[in-house]
Enzyme design. Structure first.
Site, PDB file in Angstrom:
ATOM      1  N   ASP A 270      -2.628 -10.094  -0.063  1.00  0.00           N
ATOM      2  CA  ASP A 270      -2.315 -11.394   0.528  1.00  0.00           C
ATOM      3  C   ASP A 270      -3.049 -11.466   1.861  1.00  0.00           C
ATOM      4  OD1 ASP A 270      -0.740 -13.819   1.017  1.00  0.00           O
ATOM      5  OD2 ASP A 270       0.682 -12.917  -0.390  1.00  0.00           O
TER       6      ASP A 270
ATOM      7  N   HIS B  68       7.498 -16.160  -4.900  1.00  0.00           N
ATOM      8  CA  HIS B  68       8.506 -15.604  -3.992  1.00  0.00           C
ATOM      9  C   HIS B  68       9.157 -16.639  -3.075  1.00  0.00           C
ATOM     10  CE1 HIS B  68       4.821 -16.021  -1.841  1.00  0.00           C
ATOM     11  NE2 HIS B  68       5.444 -15.858  -0.702  1.00  0.00           N
ATOM     12  N   ASP B  69       8.650 -17.860  -3.090  1.00  0.00           N
ATOM     13  CA  ASP B  69       9.227 -18.890  -2.222  1.00  0.00           C
ATOM     14  C   ASP B  69      10.147 -19.834  -2.983  1.00  0.00           C
ATOM     15  OD1 ASP B  69       7.844 -18.090   0.058  1.00  0.00           O
ATOM     16  OD2 ASP B  69       6.088 -19.296  -0.453  1.00  0.00           O
TER      17      ASP B  69
ATOM     18  N   ASP C 216      -2.872 -17.284   2.076  1.00  0.00           N
ATOM     19  CA  ASP C 216      -1.634 -17.965   2.440  1.00  0.00           C
ATOM     20  C   ASP C 216      -1.969 -19.326   3.073  1.00  0.00           C
ATOM     21  OD1 ASP C 216       1.295 -17.584   2.762  1.00  0.00           O
ATOM     22  OD2 ASP C 216       0.844 -17.817   4.888  1.00  0.00           O
TER      23      ASP C 216
ATOM     24  N   GLU D 165      -3.368 -20.584  -1.658  1.00  0.00           N
ATOM     25  CA  GLU D 165      -2.110 -21.331  -1.746  1.00  0.00           C
ATOM     26  C   GLU D 165      -2.325 -22.633  -0.986  1.00  0.00           C
ATOM     27  OE1 GLU D 165       2.572 -21.138  -0.340  1.00  0.00           O
ATOM     28  OE2 GLU D 165       0.989 -20.385   0.950  1.00  0.00           O
TER      29      GLU D 165
HETATM   30  C1  NOJ Z   1       3.670 -19.233   2.499  1.00  0.00           C
HETATM   31  C2  NOJ Z   1       4.318 -17.959   2.037  1.00  0.00           C
HETATM   32  O1  NOJ Z   1       4.298 -17.941   0.638  1.00  0.00           O
HETATM   33  C3  NOJ Z   1       5.708 -17.948   2.624  1.00  0.00           C
HETATM   34  O2  NOJ Z   1       6.498 -16.913   2.105  1.00  0.00           O
HETATM   35  C4  NOJ Z   1       5.587 -17.829   4.113  1.00  0.00           C
HETATM   36  O3  NOJ Z   1       6.854 -17.958   4.718  1.00  0.00           O
HETATM   37  C5  NOJ Z   1       4.677 -18.931   4.672  1.00  0.00           C
HETATM   38  N1  NOJ Z   1       3.495 -19.135   3.908  1.00  0.00           N
HETATM   39  C6  NOJ Z   1       4.258 -18.578   6.059  1.00  0.00           C
HETATM   40  O4  NOJ Z   1       3.362 -17.500   5.996  1.00  0.00           O
END
Ligand code: NOJ
Length: 535
Positions: free
Chosen positions: A101, A324-325, A202, A259
């Site tokens: 990542d 994961h979010d 990210d 992302e």
């Molecule tokens: C996206 C990530 O997937 C998330 O977990 C994170 O909190 C935010 N970006 C900030 O890095």
């Protein structure tokens, strides 16, 4: 396709690991690199081409590792750098690529760059972050952070505000600063030189902000519902992705997947912008449209059609059902009696549509959202918004390996509680059951790895969701594979507009090798069948 045409990040299958939750080798309750090494054989037997690891860099873990304090170090909780080198070696020996990542938008406030930057207004690294004077004793402008509060934090030492798109503890880097860019790219080289195969980027569309710091327009005059016109998707962020691409292209066979942070989630047009012309920008980009669809064959069809229509000619799609979010894919449709059937339909969809599939760890065994009590929450977002939003921990619970204590994840109490359903939903038990989700995933991945047509054939819609049926063909030259998915709990005549003259490759309801009767055949409730058509 001969081997020369096989491109791992296009034609392979990715698996996303949340390292804290995968496997704990040193019994501290937190997953680590050695734990991942122990599971490489499992991944290899699953047919995985590449693993993407959520951040394992040194971090105070305010945001579970997305707050990096040193990009060249591995956090001790995951093990020493030597363990990571060993992971690379052992993964590569099994022909599994390793993708890290890369958090480019911000660092931790403990990163030495920020410590220097905040130390004085004339520090050489001052401009590596985004500092601004207040406006008449107030914040510099109206920008809001993605996580709820104002995006500016006052720093008493130097009497200026710094920008943070996420938590206060995560100051934004200034990508307009050349020296910072150079330093950052040199950290990237460090990992490429070590043999890392690529990066998941990210929030790549957030890394550059408006030069003039203009106020974002508000929706309905409400300050916290703003259109992020000046804080997201700035043209300069695209230029940075081009520079990153050039850097990756200096190395053999490396890739990036971005992302793209969009609200409302699922914005294929914006996502596709980041693919550039298909070969000058990032290699892949996530569109989250599929994740946010209700359980409707029609909606899935529309969403796929739209997504593919935006992919540039030389570009490549990728597909994902959860991460994961967000919520576990199967929990999005409620804990109904049919959630296992639905997860099988989704598995067949993910592994037979066009574009590189990304599987989130545990999805292959049908893991559901964890149910956590308030005092078990670790995610700062969950703590901030409880009980309205309980945070992201629910999709980060320990991997369920076996019916043993703590689901075989650790002998120590895990950092997040193990899901209650681990006695039935786990790798060991499911491996022995020919009808399990795990065995379905295995068969699908092997089928995809074997069938060039599933890797790179065209996607041709056949039934666009009518009566709850989604059917499409994958077509390559004269070859055709037909996929039939029934989203409803109802037996029906198959409304395919042509005779289904073929045999079953994989099915939730039929024997492999069997044939459908062209005219009178039916599709069963939640049936998912993949057929090779006779040509
Ligand atoms: C996206 C990530 O997937 C998330 O977990 C994170 O909190 C935010 N970006 C900030 O890095």
């Amino acid at each position: 396709m001969n081997n020369q045409n096989w491109v791992w990040w296009k034609h392979g299958v990715f698996y996303h690991i949340y390292p804290q939750s995968y496997c704990d080798s040193n019994s501290d309750g937190i997953g680590d690199i050695n734990g991942i090494i122990r599971k490489l054989d499992y991944l290899s037997e699953l047919g995985i081409t590449a693993i993407w690891l959520s951040p394992i860099y040194e971090s105070p873990m305010h945001d579970c590792g997305y707050d990096v304090s040193d990009y060249k170090k591995i956090d001790p909780v995951f093990g020493p750098l030597d363990d990571f080198k060993c992971l690379l070696k052992q993964a590569h020996e099994r022909r599994i690529r390793v993708v890290m990542d890369l958090v480019m938008n911000h660092t931790s406030h403990f990163h030495s760059w920020f410590v220097e930057s905040r130390s004085s207004r004339d520090n050489p690294k001052r401009d590596w972050y985004i500092w601004k004077e207040g406006l008449n004793g107030r914040k510099p402008n109206n920008w809001r952070s993605a996580y709820g509060k104002r995006a500016w934090e006052y720093d008493e030492l130097t009497g200026q505000y710094y920008l943070h798109t996420f938590f206060t503890e995560m100051p934004d880097l200034n990508w307009r600063n050349k020296d910072m860019r150079k330093a950052f790219f040199s950290e990237v080289r460090f990992w490429l030189d070590l043999g890392v195969d690529g990066f998941r980027l990210d929030v790549i569309n957030l890394i550059v902000k408006d030069k003039k710091f203009r106020n974002n327009p508000l929706y309905f005059g409400i300050p916290w519902i703003q259109k992020h016109l000046y804080t997201r998707n700035r043209p300069k962020s695209l230029k940075i992705t081009w520079q990153l691409r050039k850097l990756l292209d200096e190395y053999d066979d490396r890739m990036s997947v971005g992302e793209i942070y969009a609200l409302p989630p699922g914005n294929p047009a914006t996502v596709a912008d980041y693919l550039g012309s298909g070969d000058n920008s990032i290699h892949l980009a996530f569109d989250f449209s599929l994740i946010f669809q209700p359980w409707s064959a029609k909606r899935y069809h529309n969403c796929l059609k739209k997504w593919y229509s935006h992919i540039p000619e030389n570009g490549w799609a990728c597909n994902v059902l959860s991460n994961h979010d967000l919520s576990r894919s199967i929990s999005r449709f409620g804990r109904s009696r049919h959630h296992l059937e639905k997860s099988k339909v989704l598995a067949v969809l993910l592994l037979t549509i066009k574009g590189t599939p990304f599987i989130y760890y545990g999805e292959e065994i049908g893991m559901t959202n964890g149910r956590l009590k308030k005092n078990q929450i670790v995610d700062p977002l969950g703590k901030r918004f409880w009980p309205f939003f309980k945070g992201r921990d629910r999709a980060r619970t320990p991997m369920q390996w076996s019916p043993a204590i703590n689901a075989g994840f650790s002998i120590h109490t895990p950092w997040l509680p193990v899901n209650e359903d681990y006695l039935e939903l786990n790798v060991k038990v499911e491996s022995r059951n020919p009808d399990s989700i795990l065995n379905l995933y295995r068969s699908l991945i092997f089928l995809r790895n074997d069938e060039v047509i599933l890797q790179s054939g065209d996607w041709v819609p056949v039934i666009n969701g009518e009566k709850g049926i989604l059917a499409y063909s994958r077509v390559l030259g004269k070859e055709q594979i037909l996929v039939l998915l029934n989203f409803r709990n109802r037996t029906m005549k198959i409304p395919v507009p042509f005779p289904v003259n073929g045999y079953v490759l994989i099915s939730t309801h039929r024997w492999g090798g069997s044939r459908l009767k062209p005219v009178e055949d039916i599709i069963f409730p939640y049936e998912a069948t993949v057929l090779r058509m006779n040509t």
